[in-house]
Motif scaffolding. Structure first.
Motif, mmCIF file in Angstrom:
data_model
loop_
_atom_site.group_PDB
_atom_site.id
_atom_site.type_symbol
_atom_site.label_atom_id
_atom_site.label_comp_id
_atom_site.label_asym_id
_atom_site.label_seq_id
_atom_site.Cartn_x
_atom_site.Cartn_y
_atom_site.Cartn_z
ATOM 1 N N GLN A 263 1.020 -1.210 0.077
ATOM 2 C CA GLN A 263 0.002 0.160 0.094
ATOM 3 C C GLN A 263 0.986 1.163 0.033
ATOM 4 O OE1 GLN A 263 -2.298 -0.548 3.528
ATOM 5 N NE2 GLN A 263 -3.579 -2.307 2.567
ATOM 6 N N GLU A 264 2.017 1.315 0.823
ATOM 7 C CA GLU A 264 3.047 2.476 0.803
ATOM 8 C C GLU A 264 3.533 2.786 -0.700
ATOM 9 O OE1 GLU A 264 6.891 3.913 3.260
ATOM 10 O OE2 GLU A 264 5.964 2.095 3.748
ATOM 11 N N LEU A 265 4.041 1.387 -1.129
ATOM 12 C CA LEU A 265 4.561 1.590 -2.504
ATOM 13 C C LEU A 265 3.698 2.090 -3.570
ATOM 14 C CD1 LEU A 265 7.314 0.960 -3.823
ATOM 15 C CD2 LEU A 265 6.263 -1.467 -4.168
ATOM 16 N N ASP A 266 2.375 1.538 -3.546
ATOM 17 C CA ASP A 266 1.443 1.835 -4.503
ATOM 18 C C ASP A 266 1.100 3.399 -4.333
ATOM 19 O OD1 ASP A 266 -0.801 1.378 -6.550
ATOM 20 O OD2 ASP A 266 -1.932 2.057 -4.765
ATOM 21 N N ALA A 267 1.031 4.327 -3.305
ATOM 22 C CA ALA A 267 0.721 5.517 -2.953
ATOM 23 C C ALA A 267 1.928 6.360 -3.261
ATOM 24 C CB ALA A 267 0.673 5.819 -1.446
ATOM 25 N N ALA A 268 3.436 5.795 -3.504
ATOM 26 C CA ALA A 268 4.359 6.486 -3.707
ATOM 27 C C ALA A 268 4.708 6.505 -5.110
ATOM 28 C CB ALA A 268 5.355 6.252 -2.921
ATOM 29 N N LEU A 269 4.241 5.624 -6.115
ATOM 30 C CA LEU A 269 4.743 5.405 -7.395
ATOM 31 C C LEU A 269 3.928 6.337 -8.163
ATOM 32 C CD1 LEU A 269 5.839 1.725 -7.407
ATOM 33 C CD2 LEU A 269 7.320 3.445 -6.834
ATOM 34 N N PRO A 270 4.664 7.003 -9.086
ATOM 35 C CA PRO A 270 3.792 7.670 -10.477
ATOM 36 C C PRO A 270 3.403 6.500 -11.487
ATOM 37 C CG PRO A 270 6.281 8.358 -10.498
ATOM 38 C CD PRO A 270 5.895 7.505 -9.178
ATOM 39 N N ALA A 271 2.503 7.186 -12.155
ATOM 40 C CA ALA A 271 1.945 6.104 -13.144
ATOM 41 C C ALA A 271 3.322 5.801 -14.185
ATOM 42 C CB ALA A 271 1.051 6.894 -14.235
ATOM 43 N N ALA A 272 4.018 6.539 -14.382
ATOM 44 C CA ALA A 272 4.907 6.139 -15.369
ATOM 45 C C ALA A 272 6.006 5.168 -14.890
ATOM 46 C CB ALA A 272 6.280 7.477 -15.685
ATOM 47 N N LEU A 340 -1.345 -11.494 -2.441
ATOM 48 C CA LEU A 340 -1.419 -10.226 -1.830
ATOM 49 C C LEU A 340 -0.816 -9.268 -2.758
ATOM 50 C CD1 LEU A 340 0.128 -10.925 1.841
ATOM 51 C CD2 LEU A 340 -2.077 -9.804 1.243
ATOM 52 N N LEU A 341 0.222 -9.368 -3.520
ATOM 53 C CA LEU A 341 0.809 -8.310 -4.441
ATOM 54 C C LEU A 341 -0.293 -8.112 -5.389
ATOM 55 C CD1 LEU A 341 3.337 -6.711 -5.280
ATOM 56 C CD2 LEU A 341 3.869 -8.779 -6.638
ATOM 57 N N ALA A 342 -1.136 -8.844 -5.973
ATOM 58 C CA ALA A 342 -2.062 -8.669 -7.012
ATOM 59 C C ALA A 342 -2.922 -7.909 -6.600
ATOM 60 C CB ALA A 342 -2.341 -10.030 -7.742
ATOM 61 N N ALA A 343 -3.160 -8.089 -5.397
ATOM 62 C CA ALA A 343 -4.418 -7.274 -4.705
ATOM 63 C C ALA A 343 -4.241 -6.053 -4.681
ATOM 64 C CB ALA A 343 -4.776 -7.834 -3.656
ATOM 65 N N HIS A 344 -3.005 -5.513 -4.346
ATOM 66 C CA HIS A 344 -2.661 -4.148 -4.174
ATOM 67 C C HIS A 344 -1.885 -3.328 -5.187
ATOM 68 C CE1 HIS A 344 -3.920 -4.476 0.405
ATOM 69 N NE2 HIS A 344 -3.384 -5.704 0.337
ATOM 70 N N MET A 345 -1.222 -4.315 -5.923
ATOM 71 C CA MET A 345 -0.385 -3.586 -7.059
ATOM 72 C C MET A 345 -0.616 -4.633 -8.143
ATOM 73 S SD MET A 345 3.082 -2.719 -4.882
ATOM 74 C CE MET A 345 3.870 -2.126 -6.221
ATOM 75 N N PRO A 346 -1.904 -4.544 -8.761
ATOM 76 C CA PRO A 346 -2.266 -5.464 -10.134
ATOM 77 C C PRO A 346 -1.264 -5.130 -11.372
ATOM 78 C CG PRO A 346 -4.008 -3.788 -9.644
ATOM 79 C CD PRO A 346 -3.017 -3.798 -8.509
ATOM 80 N N TYR A 347 -0.637 -3.958 -11.336
ATOM 81 C CA TYR A 347 0.157 -3.749 -12.531
ATOM 82 C C TYR A 347 1.534 -4.132 -12.204
ATOM 83 C CZ TYR A 347 1.088 -0.519 -8.767
ATOM 84 O OH TYR A 347 1.295 0.303 -7.385
#
Length: 354
Positions: A263-272, A340-347
């Motif tokens: 969740q922390e990583l997902d919030a910090a990463l820009p789309a690029a 877990l990874l797929a649920a929070h960071m599917p990309y």
């Protein structure tokens, strides 16, 4: 528990020096960076009795105060197939950091401080020749287009860049190779790398684990929050940035703490960054020799790393006996981690997991 931030990462006071290293311009540059350090001649960068005789309880001191300067002799390129297509001849070995689970061979002595090789020109030329002999790259999980060379198998190049310009030279080399890119994993944040102009030809794999776990196991590394914050900056500077979830250490509540990290990583990463993100997942591997070393300097770590109730012996590719999570359970835990990874960071594509 040792305090990773209580002292500077490097305070070089002794340099064990192969005579041949001083004949190279890079060797002389490194010596000039540490003019106050005592210089101790050695016949071989591997055979340094003083490092083997060091007090195991003083595990961190040699990592901070000792540098070994030598010349790389063997120019072997080993096929890999996991993090890279090939393991390139190293420009260094050993590390100033002290991750309790580190698998790097301690042939210099239990602490294994950094060795830097002065003949960077020969290493770069060998790499260019090897890449030049290869045909077109068949797409694989390592990379769909380029042959990938792991540059830092036995150390951390972000730290090496504090000592010499070898890393800058490697990044510059891969800018010139049309069919190859360099790659290294890191747990250190070195802002100097932002000026190296990689032009997408160097891949940095940022190693991450939950912050609470890292405070216990990732000794002398950059805090996890700093590593995460560095990812967008490295990408903007022209690196291909991936993540390395390693090692996955199982303990009570592991799913919740890894979910929080995602969740922390997902919030910090820009789309690029998200658009190009891929990950490696590596479950913990341990062994009895490392267990014995750790008991002398950081026994609290072993409460998590040494779990015979969850682990079994398995022969490594190098013929050593290691401890890994029991095969039937490991598959289920790894599957849960990937869910877990797929649920929070599917990309986030998983390049490989083991």
């Amino acid at each position: 528990m040792p305090d990773a931030r209580a002292a500077p990462l490097l305070d070089i006071r002794r340099i064990y020096l192969e005579a041949a290293a001083e004949a190279h311009p890079r060797g002389r540059e490194i010596l000039a960076r540490f003019p106050a350090a005592e210089r101790i001649p050695v016949d071989s960068h591997w055979r340094i009795p003083a490092l083997r005789e060091a007090d195991p309880g003083e595990f961190l001191r040699p990592k901070r105060e000792v540098l070994v300067l030598g010349v790389k002799k063997g120019m072997t390129f080993r096929p890999n197939g996991r993090s890279a297509d090939f393991i390139a001849p190293s420009t260094s070995n050993g590390c100033a950091m002290a991750c309790a689970y580190c698998y790097v061979a301690r042939r210099k002595g239990h602490a294994n401080p950094v060795t830097v090789f002065a003949n960077i020109e020969a290493i770069a030329a060998a790499t260019a020749r090897h890449a030049g002999r290869l045909g077109p790259k068949p797409p694989n999980q390592v990379d769909p287009r380029d042959w990938v060379y792991d540059l830092g198998e036995n150390g951390d190049l972000s730290v090496d860049a504090l000592i010499s310009d070898n890393v800058r030279d490697l990044v510059a080399l891969f800018r010139t190779l049309p069919n190859a890119k360099g790659s290294f994993a890191t747990k250190w944040v070195n802002p100097a790398l932002l000026d190296y102009d990689p032009q997408g030809r160097t891949r940095i794999r940022m190693s991450l684990m939950p912050a609470g776990l890292a405070r216990l196991l990732d000794i002398r590394t950059a805090p996890v929050a700093e590593r995460i914050a560095a990812i967008p900056e490295l990408h903007r500077a022209g690196y291909e940035v991936q993540v390395n979830f390693s090692p996955v250490v199982l303990r009570e509540g592991w799913e919740a703490e890894w979910a929080a990290l995602f969740q922390e990583l997902d919030a910090a990463l820009p789309a690029a960054v998200k658009d190009q993100l891929a990950a490696e997942i590596i479950m913990l591997t341990h062994n009895d020799a490392l267990h014995a070393v750790n008991l002398a300097w950081h026994p609290k770590a072993e409460a998590l790393l040494w779990r015979p109730d969850l682990q079994e012996e398995k022969q490594s590719e190098g013929g050593q006996t290691n401890l890994r999570y029991r095969s039937g359970w490991k598959g289920r835990w790894l599957g849960r981690f990937r869910d877990l990874l797929a649920a929070h960071m599917p990309y986030c594509r998983v390049r490989y997991a083991f």
